[in-house]
Every structure is written in structure tokens, then in C-alpha cells.
Design a protein around this motif. Structure first.
Motif, short mmCIF file in Angstrom:
data_model
loop_
_atom_site.label_atom_id
_atom_site.label_comp_id
_atom_site.label_asym_id
_atom_site.label_seq_id
_atom_site.Cartn_x
_atom_site.Cartn_y
_atom_site.Cartn_z
N LEU A 6 1.02 -1.24 0.10
CA LEU A 6 -0.04 -0.06 0.08
C LEU A 6 0.73 1.33 0.25
O LEU A 6 0.43 2.46 -0.57
N ASN A 7 1.88 1.28 0.58
CA ASN A 7 2.89 2.33 0.83
C ASN A 7 3.91 2.60 -0.41
O ASN A 7 4.32 3.64 -0.41
N ASN A 8 4.09 1.33 -1.37
CA ASN A 8 5.24 1.45 -2.06
C ASN A 8 4.58 1.06 -3.55
O ASN A 8 5.43 1.13 -4.42
N TYR A 9 3.18 1.08 -3.90
CA TYR A 9 2.93 0.56 -5.22
C TYR A 9 3.32 1.67 -6.21
O TYR A 9 3.63 1.11 -7.35
N VAL A 10 3.55 2.90 -5.95
CA VAL A 10 3.97 3.89 -6.89
C VAL A 10 5.37 3.52 -7.16
O VAL A 10 5.89 3.46 -8.48
N GLY B 20 6.04 0.94 -9.73
CA GLY B 20 5.51 1.15 -11.05
C GLY B 20 4.34 1.02 -11.34
O GLY B 20 3.60 0.98 -12.57
N LEU B 21 3.38 1.22 -10.37
CA LEU B 21 1.72 1.13 -10.44
C LEU B 21 1.13 2.46 -10.34
O LEU B 21 1.73 2.97 -9.50
N ASN B 22 0.13 2.70 -11.13
CA ASN B 22 -0.42 3.71 -10.92
C ASN B 22 -1.63 3.51 -10.17
O ASN B 22 -2.08 2.23 -9.73
N MET C 143 -15.59 -7.42 -17.62
CA MET C 143 -16.65 -6.72 -17.22
C MET C 143 -17.13 -6.95 -15.52
O MET C 143 -17.42 -5.93 -15.15
N GLU C 144 -16.73 -7.73 -15.03
CA GLU C 144 -17.15 -8.00 -13.68
C GLU C 144 -16.12 -7.00 -12.91
O GLU C 144 -16.47 -6.53 -11.88
N ILE C 145 -14.84 -7.02 -13.21
CA ILE C 145 -13.80 -6.29 -12.49
C ILE C 145 -14.32 -4.76 -12.57
O ILE C 145 -14.23 -3.94 -11.83
N ALA C 146 -14.55 -4.35 -13.97
CA ALA C 146 -14.92 -2.95 -14.26
C ALA C 146 -16.10 -2.64 -13.54
O ALA C 146 -16.25 -1.36 -13.18
N ASP C 147 -17.07 -3.38 -13.41
CA ASP C 147 -18.36 -3.12 -12.65
C ASP C 147 -18.13 -2.77 -11.19
O ASP C 147 -18.90 -1.85 -10.49
N LYS C 148 -16.78 -2.96 -10.75
CA LYS C 148 -16.37 -2.42 -9.21
C LYS C 148 -15.68 -1.07 -9.40
O LYS C 148 -15.37 -0.66 -8.27
N MET C 149 -15.47 -0.48 -10.64
CA MET C 149 -14.63 0.51 -10.67
C MET C 149 -15.21 1.53 -11.53
O MET C 149 -16.58 1.35 -11.86
N THR C 150 -14.72 2.76 -11.76
CA THR C 150 -15.28 3.64 -12.68
C THR C 150 -14.59 3.60 -14.07
O THR C 150 -14.46 4.82 -14.62
N ILE C 151 -14.25 2.63 -14.46
CA ILE C 151 -13.85 2.47 -15.91
C ILE C 151 -14.73 1.49 -16.76
O ILE C 151 -15.52 0.59 -15.91
N ASP C 152 -14.70 1.22 -17.95
CA ASP C 152 -15.43 0.58 -18.84
C ASP C 152 -14.69 -0.74 -19.14
O ASP C 152 -13.40 -0.86 -19.04
N PRO C 153 -15.30 -1.90 -19.52
CA PRO C 153 -14.60 -3.17 -19.65
C PRO C 153 -13.65 -3.08 -20.72
O PRO C 153 -12.51 -3.77 -20.34
N THR C 154 -13.54 -2.15 -21.76
CA THR C 154 -12.36 -1.89 -22.76
C THR C 154 -11.08 -1.55 -22.00
O THR C 154 -10.23 -1.85 -22.08
N GLU C 155 -11.34 -0.41 -21.19
CA GLU C 155 -10.11 0.05 -20.30
C GLU C 155 -9.54 -0.94 -19.63
O GLU C 155 -8.46 -1.19 -19.28
N CYS C 156 -10.63 -1.76 -18.81
CA CYS C 156 -10.06 -2.54 -17.97
C CYS C 156 -9.40 -3.88 -18.51
O CYS C 156 -8.21 -4.18 -18.10
N MET C 157 -9.77 -4.22 -19.68
CA MET C 157 -9.07 -5.22 -20.69
C MET C 157 -7.88 -4.54 -20.81
O MET C 157 -6.60 -5.37 -21.09
N GLU C 158 -7.52 -3.13 -21.12
CA GLU C 158 -6.18 -2.71 -21.68
C GLU C 158 -5.31 -2.78 -20.31
O GLU C 158 -4.08 -2.89 -20.40
N ILE C 159 -5.83 -2.39 -19.19
CA ILE C 159 -5.12 -2.26 -17.79
C ILE C 159 -4.49 -3.87 -17.60
O ILE C 159 -3.47 -4.01 -17.14
N LEU C 160 -5.48 -4.77 -17.61
CA LEU C 160 -4.97 -6.06 -17.63
C LEU C 160 -4.09 -6.60 -18.24
O LEU C 160 -3.01 -7.24 -17.94
N ARG C 161 -4.15 -6.18 -19.56
CA ARG C 161 -3.24 -6.51 -20.50
C ARG C 161 -1.90 -6.23 -20.06
O ARG C 161 -0.89 -6.69 -20.31
N HIS C 162 -1.71 -4.81 -19.74
CA HIS C 162 -0.77 -4.14 -19.22
C HIS C 162 0.16 -4.66 -18.21
O HIS C 162 1.31 -5.14 -18.09
N LEU C 163 -0.78 -5.12 -17.17
CA LEU C 163 -0.32 -5.65 -16.09
C LEU C 163 0.35 -7.03 -16.15
O LEU C 163 1.21 -7.52 -15.60
N LEU C 164 -0.42 -7.83 -17.06
CA LEU C 164 0.16 -8.94 -17.58
C LEU C 164 1.62 -9.10 -18.25
O LEU C 164 2.49 -9.77 -18.00
#
Length: 236
Positions: A22-26, A29-31, A55-76
Motif C-alpha cells: 500500500l505504501n510503495n505501489y507507486v 511502477g503502479l498507478n 466486465m465483472e472487474i470494471a463493474d467494481k470500478m469507474t472504468i468500462d470493460p474495454t479500459e479494464c481489458m487494456e489495464i489487465l493486458r498491461h499488468l500481464l
């Protein structure tokens, strides 16, 4: 809140994350969006939903499924998340998210930070050592003396504390030169002296054992000689 709602709240459970993350995620390299998405993936997995959809993850956040997919791809791609293939008890293959790469990054960051702190501490000790030597010698050290001091630490692996003790031994013995200090360090290393206490005890025993028998039996003539301490000549 109704009783049923409170029970539902309790049954949802909770999950914990390391405060260090929590204190060091930045610094890892994470935003904020990436970090929060990882937390939701972690929450899904902890609750038994091991491979939530974008879609299930995006539903918990203020992003749409397309952006969620992009973030997931980046994290992978960057090695913060992984998708592992596993088999159930019926030999049916399934996929799940794994946060092991993130934990490995966090641990490596901790190790690197600790290593850097150790290196900086050694540099500070080394700088302090040069300053102490120049103060005792009353002049800047020559290039040869600086090289010798560096060799004691880098090649002979003498701890700066031991080198300071050897310097003190040379000062109180009235033989302030690098050859004498080098001989002290050689003798200490040969006899397994690695700590300041060991060096002090070894010096006391050596001095005592090298007092001539006649001198040991002589009583001090006056008070000025009462505190006189015989010193061992390490060059003999």
C-alpha cells in the motif's frame, strides 16, 4: 440496517493487503487504477472467483470493460499479474489469476532497498574512516595510504570498526604509521579477531604476556607511573 443485510455484510468477508504494498505501489511502477484493479482481482480470487471477467472487474470500478481489458493486458505484460493453467480433481483444465509476480516484485524491491541501504552505510563508514585517519595523522592521506586503506576493506575484508581499533592501538603505542597498523590487522586476522571486544581483550592479554617478569614484580615508584600501560610492539 436490517438483520439480513448485516448478515450479508459479514458473510462477504474481508481480505488484507500488505501495508508495504500500500505504501510503495507507486515505487513498484503502479498507478492508482492499476493498483485498485489488482486489489479487485485479489478480492475476487480470495472470495473464490479465481478468473473474473473484465466486465465483472470494471463493474467494481469507474472504468468500462474495454479500459479494464487494456489495464489487465498491461499488468500481464509488465509482470504484475499472471494467468496460470491448472487442473481440477476431474482433470478439467481451468485458468486463474495469480498475484505471485507482484509479490515477487515487492520482495525484490525490498531486497534491493535493503542492499542499497547497506551499500550507503558502507560508503558512510568508509568516508568516516578516511576522515578519522586524516585527523589522527594531522594531514591528508597520500594516494598510497588511501589505496592501502581501501585494500584493508575491499581485499582483506576488515570491518571499519576493527581498522579504527588498530589505528587506536597504533596511536597509544606511539607508532602511528600504516606499516604498524597493517601488522596489527594481520595479527588480529590470523588469530580470528573480528569484533572490537575481541580486539581489546587480545591486546590486553598480549601486553600482559609481554611484560618482563622482573617488571611485573616491581611496584610503581610514584603515582605518575601507576597508570603506565606497557604496549606490545606488533612489528617484533
Amino acid at each position: 440496517m436490517k438483520k439480513e443485510q448485516f448478515i450479508e455484510f459479514l458473510e462477504e468477508g474481508n481480505f488484507s493487503i500488505p501495508n508495504y504494498l500500500l505504501n510503495n505501489y507507486v515505487k513498484l511502477g503502479l498507478n492508482e487504477k492499476e493498483f485498485l484493479l489488482i486489489l479487485h482481482v485479489h478480492s475476487f480470487v480470495e472470495s473464490g472467483k479465481i478468473f473474473p471477467t473484465p466486465m465483472e472487474i470494471a463493474d467494481k470500478m469507474t472504468i468500462d470493460p474495454t479500459e479494464c481489458m487494456e489495464i489487465l493486458r498491461h499488468l500481464l505484460q509488465k509482470g504484475y499479474l499472471a494467468i496460470s493453467d491448472e487442473m481440477d480433481e476431474y482433470s478439467i483444465k481451468y485458468e486463474r489469476y495469480s498475484l505471485q509476480p507482484l509479490w515477487e516484485k515487492m520482495i525484490q524491491y525490498m531486497l534491493d532497498k535493503s542492499k542499497q541501504a547497506t551499500i550507503q552505510s558502507n560508503k558512510d563508514d568508509e568516508a568516516s574512516l578516511y576522515t578519522i585517519f586524516e585527523q589522527e595523522f594531522g594531514r591528508p592521506l597520500s594516494p598510497f595510504e588511501c589505496e592501502t586503506l581501501g585494500m584493508w576493506m575491499d581485499q582483506d575484508h576488515h570491518d571499519p570498526t576493527i581498522i579504527k581499533a588498530a589505528l587506536r592501538e597504533a596511536v597509544i603505542s606511539g607508532k602511528l604509521n600504516f606499516r604498524y597498523i597493517d601488522r596489527i590487522l594481520f595479527e588480529w586476522k590470523k588469530n580470528g579477531i573480528k569484533t572490537l571486544n575481541q580486539a581489546n581483550e587480545y591486546g590486553k592479554k598480549f601486553r600482559k604476556s609481554n611484560i618482563p617478569p622482573k617488571q611485573q614484580n616491581q611496584m610503581p615508584v610514584n603515582k605518575t607511573n601507576k597508570n603506565t600501560v606497557p604496549f606490545y610492539n606488533w612489528l617484533d
